[in-house]
Design a protein around this motif. Structure first.
Motif, PDB file in Angstrom:
ATOM      1  N   LEU A   1       3.686   0.178   2.718  1.00  0.00           N
ATOM      2  CA  LEU A   1       4.242   0.061   1.375  1.00  0.00           C
ATOM      3  C   LEU A   1       3.341   0.811   0.408  1.00  0.00           C
ATOM      4  O   LEU A   1       2.103   0.723   0.501  1.00  0.00           O
ATOM      5  CB  LEU A   1       4.341  -1.397   0.938  1.00  0.00           C
ATOM      6  CG  LEU A   1       5.381  -2.283   1.629  1.00  0.00           C
ATOM      7  CD1 LEU A   1       5.231  -3.740   1.167  1.00  0.00           C
ATOM      8  CD2 LEU A   1       6.800  -1.797   1.341  1.00  0.00           C
ATOM      9  N   ASN A   2       3.927   1.540  -0.504  1.00  0.00           N
ATOM     10  CA  ASN A   2       3.143   2.203  -1.548  1.00  0.00           C
ATOM     11  C   ASN A   2       3.713   1.837  -2.913  1.00  0.00           C
ATOM     12  O   ASN A   2       4.623   1.014  -3.015  1.00  0.00           O
ATOM     13  CB  ASN A   2       3.117   3.724  -1.350  1.00  0.00           C
ATOM     14  CG  ASN A   2       4.510   4.326  -1.295  1.00  0.00           C
ATOM     15  OD1 ASN A   2       5.503   3.659  -1.586  1.00  0.00           O
ATOM     16  ND2 ASN A   2       4.585   5.586  -0.899  1.00  0.00           N
ATOM     17  N   ASP A   3       3.168   2.411  -3.918  1.00  0.00           N
ATOM     18  CA  ASP A   3       3.615   2.164  -5.298  1.00  0.00           C
ATOM     19  C   ASP A   3       3.554   0.676  -5.656  1.00  0.00           C
ATOM     20  O   ASP A   3       4.444   0.138  -6.319  1.00  0.00           O
ATOM     21  CB  ASP A   3       5.034   2.700  -5.516  1.00  0.00           C
ATOM     22  CG  ASP A   3       5.110   4.203  -5.349  1.00  0.00           C
ATOM     23  OD1 ASP A   3       4.079   4.863  -5.551  1.00  0.00           O
ATOM     24  OD2 ASP A   3       6.183   4.711  -4.986  1.00  0.00           O
TER      25      ASP A   3
ATOM     26  N   GLY B   1       9.933 -12.313  10.885  1.00  0.00           N
ATOM     27  CA  GLY B   1      10.701 -11.153  10.446  1.00  0.00           C
ATOM     28  C   GLY B   1       9.951 -10.167   9.575  1.00  0.00           C
ATOM     29  O   GLY B   1      10.479  -9.094   9.283  1.00  0.00           O
ATOM     30  N   GLY B   2       8.744 -10.505   9.144  1.00  0.00           N
ATOM     31  CA  GLY B   2       8.056  -9.567   8.257  1.00  0.00           C
ATOM     32  C   GLY B   2       6.764 -10.107   7.696  1.00  0.00           C
ATOM     33  O   GLY B   2       6.046 -10.862   8.357  1.00  0.00           O
ATOM     34  N   ILE B   3       6.494  -9.733   6.449  1.00  0.00           N
ATOM     35  CA  ILE B   3       5.267 -10.154   5.783  1.00  0.00           C
ATOM     36  C   ILE B   3       5.572 -10.758   4.420  1.00  0.00           C
ATOM     37  O   ILE B   3       6.615 -10.479   3.809  1.00  0.00           O
ATOM     38  CB  ILE B   3       4.286  -8.977   5.575  1.00  0.00           C
ATOM     39  CG1 ILE B   3       4.911  -7.903   4.664  1.00  0.00           C
ATOM     40  CG2 ILE B   3       3.854  -8.394   6.908  1.00  0.00           C
ATOM     41  CD1 ILE B   3       3.931  -6.810   4.222  1.00  0.00           C
ATOM     42  N   LEU B   4       4.677 -11.602   3.956  1.00  0.00           N
ATOM     43  CA  LEU B   4       4.606 -11.979   2.558  1.00  0.00           C
ATOM     44  C   LEU B   4       3.427 -11.226   1.962  1.00  0.00           C
ATOM     45  O   LEU B   4       2.368 -11.128   2.588  1.00  0.00           O
ATOM     46  CB  LEU B   4       4.378 -13.484   2.395  1.00  0.00           C
ATOM     47  CG  LEU B   4       5.520 -14.424   2.779  1.00  0.00           C
ATOM     48  CD1 LEU B   4       5.058 -15.880   2.660  1.00  0.00           C
ATOM     49  CD2 LEU B   4       6.756 -14.188   1.919  1.00  0.00           C
TER      50      LEU B   4
ATOM     51  N   VAL C   1       9.813  -6.220   8.344  1.00  0.00           N
ATOM     52  CA  VAL C   1       9.157  -5.180   9.138  1.00  0.00           C
ATOM     53  C   VAL C   1      10.117  -4.729  10.231  1.00  0.00           C
ATOM     54  O   VAL C   1      10.497  -5.506  11.119  1.00  0.00           O
ATOM     55  CB  VAL C   1       7.841  -5.690   9.762  1.00  0.00           C
ATOM     56  CG1 VAL C   1       7.206  -4.594  10.619  1.00  0.00           C
ATOM     57  CG2 VAL C   1       6.872  -6.142   8.674  1.00  0.00           C
ATOM     58  N   LEU C   2      10.507  -3.462  10.160  1.00  0.00           N
ATOM     59  CA  LEU C   2      11.428  -2.886  11.125  1.00  0.00           C
ATOM     60  C   LEU C   2      10.654  -2.117  12.198  1.00  0.00           C
ATOM     61  O   LEU C   2       9.471  -1.796  12.011  1.00  0.00           O
ATOM     62  CB  LEU C   2      12.399  -1.946  10.410  1.00  0.00           C
ATOM     63  CG  LEU C   2      13.278  -2.575   9.319  1.00  0.00           C
ATOM     64  CD1 LEU C   2      14.106  -1.490   8.622  1.00  0.00           C
ATOM     65  CD2 LEU C   2      14.185  -3.657   9.902  1.00  0.00           C
ATOM     66  N   PRO C   3      11.279  -1.815  13.332  1.00  0.00           N
ATOM     67  CA  PRO C   3      10.598  -1.013  14.369  1.00  0.00           C
ATOM     68  C   PRO C   3      10.032   0.277  13.798  1.00  0.00           C
ATOM     69  O   PRO C   3      10.602   0.889  12.885  1.00  0.00           O
ATOM     70  CB  PRO C   3      11.730  -0.743  15.376  1.00  0.00           C
ATOM     71  CG  PRO C   3      12.665  -1.904  15.215  1.00  0.00           C
ATOM     72  CD  PRO C   3      12.642  -2.224  13.744  1.00  0.00           C
ATOM     73  N   GLY C   4       8.890   0.678  14.351  1.00  0.00           N
ATOM     74  CA  GLY C   4       8.247   1.888  13.867  1.00  0.00           C
ATOM     75  C   GLY C   4       7.471   1.684  12.587  1.00  0.00           C
ATOM     76  O   GLY C   4       7.159   2.649  11.874  1.00  0.00           O
ATOM     77  N   LEU C   5       7.168   0.424  12.269  1.00  0.00           N
ATOM     78  CA  LEU C   5       6.426   0.084  11.046  1.00  0.00           C
ATOM     79  C   LEU C   5       7.131   0.589   9.796  1.00  0.00           C
ATOM     80  O   LEU C   5       6.523   1.144   8.871  1.00  0.00           O
ATOM     81  CB  LEU C   5       4.986   0.625  11.101  1.00  0.00           C
ATOM     82  CG  LEU C   5       4.077  -0.007  12.160  1.00  0.00           C
ATOM     83  CD1 LEU C   5       2.687   0.621  12.110  1.00  0.00           C
ATOM     84  CD2 LEU C   5       3.979  -1.507  11.976  1.00  0.00           C
ATOM     85  N   LYS C   6       8.452   0.392   9.782  1.00  0.00           N
ATOM     86  CA  LYS C   6       9.245   0.748   8.611  1.00  0.00           C
ATOM     87  C   LYS C   6       9.540  -0.514   7.802  1.00  0.00           C
ATOM     88  O   LYS C   6       9.701  -1.599   8.351  1.00  0.00           O
ATOM     89  CB  LYS C   6      10.558   1.400   9.036  1.00  0.00           C
ATOM     90  CG  LYS C   6      10.391   2.668   9.859  1.00  0.00           C
ATOM     91  CD  LYS C   6       9.710   3.774   9.081  1.00  0.00           C
ATOM     92  CE  LYS C   6       9.628   5.059   9.902  1.00  0.00           C
ATOM     93  NZ  LYS C   6       8.903   6.132   9.169  1.00  0.00           N
ATOM     94  N   ALA C   7       9.598  -0.357   6.493  1.00  0.00           N
ATOM     95  CA  ALA C   7       9.898  -1.477   5.612  1.00  0.00           C
ATOM     96  C   ALA C   7      11.403  -1.629   5.464  1.00  0.00           C
ATOM     97  O   ALA C   7      12.116  -0.659   5.195  1.00  0.00           O
ATOM     98  CB  ALA C   7       9.254  -1.266   4.250  1.00  0.00           C
ATOM     99  N   GLY C   8      11.884  -2.857   5.644  1.00  0.00           N
ATOM    100  CA  GLY C   8      13.302  -3.136   5.472  1.00  0.00           C
ATOM    101  C   GLY C   8      13.558  -3.873   4.172  1.00  0.00           C
ATOM    102  O   GLY C   8      13.101  -3.453   3.105  1.00  0.00           O
TER     103      GLY C   8
END
Length: 771
Positions: free
Chosen positions: A126-128, A140-143, A155-162
């Protein structure tokens, strides 16, 4: 000089001629001649490491350098050992902090792809972001938290943000940068706790029943997030021991610890009590270099005669070392960074019934010391390989802009500490030379049943992560294997973790509780009692007779836990069991509090029963219970004074940051500030209160016949142009007419007169001057 998010405390004002951290009348004489101060150049990693000295039998390795990480402030390891790091790469980009609050910060994932023990891949997840300060995993992801809010990100496969959504818009509401919640530690009891916060959170299955005293605040397809009140604790960073007790720092003190697990005494919503925390060891530090670059180094007692930092002034993200790579004697020690002194300090934790304390691991020395003024260790973590990981923001400027004094500004500019700050960062590994590093974890692909064996791992990180993963999976097919682990009565740490894994699955069972109660380690028995609260109603009925028999214990810790269970097992005439147990340990710390908290909402029924016993002369001790209300005198004020009250309330919880030291309930915070509730310093003389607020106060202070000895002086607000006399009158009016105080308003004219009469004041008052 009060440190929280590795930044010292103060108030907003930017003036290139006078700094907001200045105190009127302070004589800012340089304690060390300029020609005696060594330079502080920006060092490449290889040179920086040469400036760091560690104790014998330890070694320091570079894990990630400037090419991989920038200004790391906190992190979490994922189940495969990758590091998810929050970067504050816009933190104090110059001496005036201009362009700091911009959305240009990151959460990055760092990993070791070739298994050589050194990170070699950086992925910006994540940026910005705006100054991220907390991160933790959920199903399913992170807080994660930025400068103001708590978010969920898939967190999607390939370390993509959903999917990205706000989970709590009030997470970091109010206060300045250094007085905001942080950490989001996933604790033993499967709740998330924070530093600088009185809230805790839990991610639950969508169909789960809400826990006691909690409310749902957010929901997605993976889980629902609930929130409940907790004790307000810490300043920056959070850690725990093997028994789920939390450790944190308190402003200008080293690590502090809580004797009880979090929320142990919050079962009864109508009974308020603070667990409190104890300082682990003394406040002294032993720096390797002179330390003139500290905000108030010009004040007597801040530096030694040699010019070295004397006491903690910037305690940061501490940890309890729970790895398996150091020699056994170091297991469970408390470790605290001191970024202002460019060092890391270690203390043994000493436990006695009802209390914690500590002593130096390396007497009059530190586990790690540097002569590089830019070395700024701000957070520590036990790693999967068993070593201790160190986050170094490698930043010349440590003091946040809202506190910088003219003295410190001069120091920073003289040595170029305002340059080379926001394109660097280091992560180090402190390891023992007597043993190799542990293996890289690969837990993400394992089933719940396959994970169970790791609950017994000698490294606390593996145990914690395994429990979290099993709970996230929600797969109850693992329950028989967990029960079997408990019945083997092996390593107490594994058994305790297994018991709380069952709690996280909603699968606590009588078989496991009984097995835990047979263990020879008292902490296992205590935790078995603790999770019995989550038995099914039918199993509670079965267990009640056994628990009643168990109340004959002569063990203090077990007695505390049984009293905390209270209304989960006892009612009516059965209250006699609780009375007898409390009487057996009468006068011992937390006994009364555990009894009253454990009653929950049944306290009224117990009160009637206890009164009956008292009338019959059969009860040794009777404690009145009842709802504690925050009493306000607001309605008795006139219209103008009500306006002052409202303004003061806004300032108390806002820019003035009074709650940061005195607490949101004004009952004080350990090692930080004394209570304002029923305080003679607040409610007696208006003029004395005005003197304190204008010029500050230092020294041991007695409030309501109790002595408080906080590490650093209370700063005055009189020299800060942000606060006018009317603002100070507003704060005074609020604290004198809230929290149960009812002493009337304070007018602006009082502050004007006191300011004029004390215009020659050059330092904070010493307590004895105002008595």
């Amino acid at each position: 000089m009060k440190f929280s998010t590795f930044l010292l405390c103060g108030f907003l004002s930017m003036n290139i001629f006078a700094q907001s951290g200045d105190r009127k009348g302070h004589v800012m004489t340089d304690p060390i001649p300029a020609d005696k101060i060594p330079p502080a150049p920006v060092l490449e990693v290889s040179d920086a490491m040469k400036t760091i000295k560690v104790q014998n039998d330890f070694a320091l390795d570079l894990v990630a350098g400037d090419n991989l990480v920038i200004n790391p402030v906190t992190m979490v390891f994922d189940p495969d050992g990758r590091m998810w790091v929050c970067e504050m790469n816009t933190l104090m980009p110059n001496v005036d902090g201009e362009n700091e609050e911009v959305s240009k910060n990151n959460i990055v994932v760092l990993e070791d792809t070739d298994g050589d023990g050194q990170l070699d891949k950086r992925t910006v997840f994540l940026n910005d972001l705006m100054l991220p300060r907390a991160i933790s995993f959920v199903p399913g992801g992170i807080l994660y938290a930025d400068h103001t809010q708590l978010y969920f990100c898939e967190v999607l496969p390939g370390l993509k943000a959903g999917l990205q959504e706000v989970a709590d818009k009030d997470y970091a509401k109010g206060g300045s940068l250094e007085h905001k919640p942080n950490s989001m530690l996933y604790a033993l009891d499967n709740w998330y706790y924070n530093s600088k916060s009185s809230d805790s959170y839990r991610a639950l299955p969508l169909d789960a029943k809400l826990p006691r005293n909690s409310k749902e605040i957010y929901k997605n397809k993976f889980f629902k997030l609930v929130k409940r009140k907790s004790d307000n604790r810490g300043q920056w960073g959070l850690s725990m021991d093997d028994f789920g007790r939390l450790y944190h720092n308190g402003n200008s003190s080293p690590i502090t610890g809580e004797y009880l697990r979090p929320n142990s005494l919050l079962k009864n919503p109508d009974f308020s009590v603070k667990v409190g925390s104890a300082r682990i060891g003394g406040n002294g530090v032993y720096s390797a270099r002179i330390n003139p670059g500290i905000n108030r180094a010009y004040m007597k007692g801040v530096l030694t005669a040699e010019g070295k930092l004397k006491n903690f002034t910037a305690a940061s993200g501490s940890t309890v070392y729970r790895g398996d790579q150091f020699p056994e004697k170091y297991y469970g020690m408390a470790v605290t960074p001191e970024p202002a002194g460019n060092l890391i300090s270690a203390r043994y934790i000493i436990e006695k019934p009802g209390s914690l304390s500590g002593k130096e691991v390396f007497p009059k020395s530190e586990i790690l010391n540097s002569i590089d003024e830019r070395f700024r260790p701000v957070n520590l973590f036990t790693a999967p390989d068993g070593s201790l990981y160190i986050l170094d923001i490698y930043h010349g400027i440590l003091q946040h802009k809202v506190f910088v004094t003219t003295y410190l500004r001069k120091q920073m500019l003289a040595r170029g500490l305002d340059k080379g700050n926001n394109d660097r960062g280091r992560i180090y590994r402190l390891r023992s030379t007597q043993k190799g590093l542990g293996k890289q974890p690969k837990l993400s692909g394992l089933s719940a049943v396959e994970l169970v064996n790791y609950l017994n791992h000698p490294n606390g990180w593996w145990r914690d992560t395994t429990r979290q993963q099993i709970v996230f999976k929600g797969d109850k097919t693992a329950v028989p294997a967990i029960n079997k682990l408990i019945e083997k009565a092996g390593d107490y740490r594994g058994v305790i973790n297994a018991l709380w894994t069952l709690e996280g699955l909603g699968a606590v069972n009588l078989q496991a509780v009984r097995a835990g109660l047979k263990h020879d380690h008292v902490k296992v028995r205590v935790n078995a009692l603790a999770v019995s609260e989550y038995l099914s109603d039918s199993e509670k009925n079965t267990f009640k007779a056994e628990l009643t028999e168990y109340t004959k214990t002569t063990n203090y810790e077990e007695a505390l836990q049984i009293l905390m269970l209270g209304s989960d097992f006892f009612s009516g005439q059965d209250y006699q069991v609780l009375v007898d147990l409390a009487n057996k340990f009468q006068g011992k710390k937390y006994i009364k509090e555990s009894l009253l908290s454990g009653l929950g909402k049944d306290y009224k029924n117990f009160a009637d029963f206890a009164k009956l016993l008292k009338d019959k002369g059969t009860q040794k001790t009777y404690v009145q219970v009842g709802k504690k209300k925050v009493l306000s005198n607001y309605n008795k004020l006139n219209k103008n004074d009500k306006a002052l009250f409202n303004k003061g309330k806004e300032l108390y919880f806002g820019h003035a940051n009074c709650f940061g030291c005195h607490g949101p309930d004004a009952e004080g915070l350990p090692n930080m500030g004394p209570p304002l509730v029923k305080s003679e310093w607040v409610n007696d003389s208006k003029e004395r209160l005005a003197k304190v607020m204008l010029h500050g106060l230092y020294g041991p202070i007695t409030v309501n016949k109790k002595k408080y000895n906080t590490p650093m002086p209370m700063p005055g607000l009189g020299a800060n142009p942000m606060f006018k006399d009317k603002d100070l009158a507003a704060i005074a009016t609020f604290i004198r007419n809230h929290f149960g105080n009812k002493s009337g308003a304070v007018s602006e004219s009082v502050f004007k007169k006191v300011r004029k009469d004390t215009s020659s004041r050059s330092t904070p008052y010493e307590v004895k001057e105002l008595q």
